[in-house]
Scaffold this active site. Sequence first.
Site, PDB file in Angstrom:
ATOM      1  N   TYR A 150       2.345  -1.970 -25.275  1.00 50.90           N
ATOM      2  CA  TYR A 150       2.051  -2.580 -26.576  1.00 50.90           C
ATOM      3  C   TYR A 150       2.536  -1.694 -27.728  1.00 50.90           C
ATOM      4  CZ  TYR A 150      -0.891  -5.856 -23.958  1.00 50.90           C
ATOM      5  OH  TYR A 150      -1.350  -6.818 -23.092  1.00 50.90           O
ATOM      6  N   ASP A 212      -6.846  -0.941 -15.629  1.00 49.81           N
ATOM      7  CA  ASP A 212      -6.063  -0.657 -14.416  1.00 49.81           C
ATOM      8  C   ASP A 212      -5.675   0.811 -14.325  1.00 49.81           C
ATOM      9  OD1 ASP A 212      -5.188  -3.480 -13.132  1.00 49.81           O
ATOM     10  OD2 ASP A 212      -5.391  -3.639 -15.289  1.00 49.81           O
ATOM     11  N   HIS A 453       7.752  -1.337 -19.735  1.00 44.05           N
ATOM     12  CA  HIS A 453       7.139  -2.662 -19.629  1.00 44.05           C
ATOM     13  C   HIS A 453       6.563  -3.098 -20.959  1.00 44.05           C
ATOM     14  CE1 HIS A 453       2.958  -1.027 -19.402  1.00 44.05           C
ATOM     15  NE2 HIS A 453       3.586   0.007 -18.854  1.00 44.05           N
ATOM     16  N   ARG A 535      -3.218  -9.904 -27.717  1.00 45.41           N
ATOM     17  CA  ARG A 535      -2.794  -8.546 -28.048  1.00 45.41           C
ATOM     18  C   ARG A 535      -1.277  -8.554 -27.900  1.00 45.41           C
ATOM     19  NH1 ARG A 535      -5.120  -3.969 -23.922  1.00 45.41           N
ATOM     20  NH2 ARG A 535      -4.481  -2.085 -24.976  1.00 45.41           N
TER      21      ARG A 535
HETATM   22  C1  EUG Z   1      -2.731  -5.397 -17.669  1.00 52.29           C
HETATM   23  C2  EUG Z   1      -3.871  -6.033 -18.076  1.00 52.29           C
HETATM   24  C3  EUG Z   1      -4.041  -6.325 -19.404  1.00 52.29           C
HETATM   25  C4  EUG Z   1      -3.057  -5.988 -20.324  1.00 52.29           C
HETATM   26  C5  EUG Z   1      -1.923  -5.335 -19.919  1.00 52.29           C
HETATM   27  C6  EUG Z   1      -1.761  -5.041 -18.585  1.00 52.29           C
HETATM   28  C7  EUG Z   1      -2.572  -5.112 -16.273  1.00 52.29           C
HETATM   29  C8  EUG Z   1      -1.628  -5.643 -15.517  1.00 52.29           C
HETATM   30  C9  EUG Z   1      -5.985  -7.641 -19.091  1.00 52.29           C
HETATM   31  O1  EUG Z   1      -5.126  -6.970 -19.916  1.00 52.29           O
HETATM   32  O2  EUG Z   1      -3.248  -6.300 -21.628  1.00 52.29           O
HETATM   33  C10 EUG Z   1      -1.594  -5.536 -14.069  1.00 52.29           C
END
Ligand code: EUG
Length: 612
Positions: A150, A212, A453, A535
């Site tokens: 982000y 995560d 990413h 977001r």
């Molecule tokens: C993830 C989860 C998110 C996010 C960016 C990445 C994980 C990916 C639930 O929010 O905003 C596997």
Amino acid sequence: MSIPKPDPSLSLTPTLSDSHSGIPLPLLEKATHAKSLIYAGKTVPDTVPLTRGLPIPQGISASTFHMVISELKTLLGAQHVELNDAELKNGWYMQHPNTHDMMPLLHSEEFIASAVVYPGSVEDVQRIVKWANKHLVPIYPISMGRNLGYGGAAPRVRGSVTLDLGRRMNRILSINEEDYTCLLEPGVSFYALHEEIQRRGLGDKMWIDTPDLGGGSVIGNTLDRGVGYTPYGDHWAQHAGLEVVLPGDDARVVRTGMGALEGANTWQCFPYGFGPVSDGIFSQSNFGIVTKMGMTLMPNPGGFESFMYTFPDESSLAPLIDIIRPLRISNILENVAQLRHGLQTLSVKGLPRSTYYTGPGPIPQEILSEHLSRTATGDCAWVYYGMSYGPAHIRKYKLDVIDAEFHKIPGCRKIDPSKMPADEYFWSRDRIASGTPDLEELKWVNWVPNGSHIAFSPVSPIQGKDASALYELAKKRHAEAGIDLMPAFCVGLREMHLIVEIVFDATDEGVRKRAERCLRDMIDDAAKLGYGEYRTHLALMDQVAATYNFNDGALMKLNNTLKDALDPNGILAPGRCGIWPKRYRGRGWELKGGETSSEGKGVAPPTGEVKI
Ligand code: EUG
């Protein structure tokens, strides 16, 4: 599929005893391995000289800039101010830069800081705010800067002075074992909070909720309305009480909720206090600098059990989501679970895409199926990872209901955890859903060289028709862009976040442009169907903000009114979340796509007297 051995020439990852942003000791070996994989995939040097020189912000001459930086050094101590005039150093997740986005969508010298300052106290933050108002320098606060995908640590306005709050403000101010709450400073990561709870011997008593990856700041993630995977997964909903330095020239400190009542012992117990709830305006905004936040902690539920189901048909998505909805709303499905595409089961193993496929365009389904069939998960289109909480007899009731309901989908298979090897991704989801932060998720950045990413993150009701509509539009736009589609549905209480992370080689300008096109098309397509993102990346904030357009953009007009009232000089994080201060408005700063410069036509000259 051989896993490369750790590269002995790479430096060891700092641990939590070395640095507030370090890795917990139990994860050090995993970090060493993750770092090896990432460095094996780097085809460009990690450190390169700046090609455009020191990024001085708009509206300030080079000589003035150097003068005001010396003044800042006098205020804070020269050792706490660093100029960003030499090089770009990228590193990796655990050793990330605080000067720029290491996963950029535009040129890496667009969203870049001119200097980084390290306040050591709330008073230091106030000093910086007063300094910024006096000299009209844009400042950009980060907690730890691990908002990767982000924008990371990067400021939206080129040449902003970044306040790295976390480096020196990283205390856990309290952990209350009776109320199950804590009070934190910006530099406390999920890793650090978890470690401290274990260190105090409270690990059997209370859990945290972690995303995560656990390296992010609890405050930073919560203010960005991040998500974790226990029943406390909605982080913003679980916070209680903020302390904020306001951006006006008097840099006033406010405490929200019960914190406004001097001597209250309820700051972390009751988030609302009296009068308007002001916390919301400090989340995903540029209205204040959060220096403390309260957070609730989850009592150990007395047992837990992960479960995993696979579904062979892509077309099962909609009926499955419709089965999930009533179970989730009634709390039979208790946590923020993930329903992931089969491709993620492969990509999270950490090997490059070229291990499986070297042809053009997205990886073909037959190839994916062939490789998946050789994994412990087996071939599948979708995988559901969930957890049931409580003692065995309580879990059994819920798990039986879930099992009967999920088996209504043809080909549904429950995977037996005892058949899962210890290093299988399943066990990472198991740790995360029971409050132990991990590093496993990072592995899919290795899908392409120099893996970066950026996410497309729309929200929808938990409805099959919405899941299908979003999945189909993502699939279409990914096919056009020739990018692999890796969707995951994170199911909240009455909505779900679809997370589509585009994994791309940020050093390849052509790929970067395709990724940007794909993201922007998905945002527009989704908005036409009535979906918005929860977001977004810095580069996409103007576009996403513009989709929230009811009544001629009334919400942004309200945001602008607040911005002008709280930050009349427009010094705090200009452009963050699409909110531009008056000095920047109407000067073409908004990014709509395809731009090569992130800077508009400068800023308006100062108006009137600036109070000191
Ligand atoms: C993830 C989860 C998110 C996010 C960016 C990445 C994980 C990916 C639930 O929010 O905003 C596997």
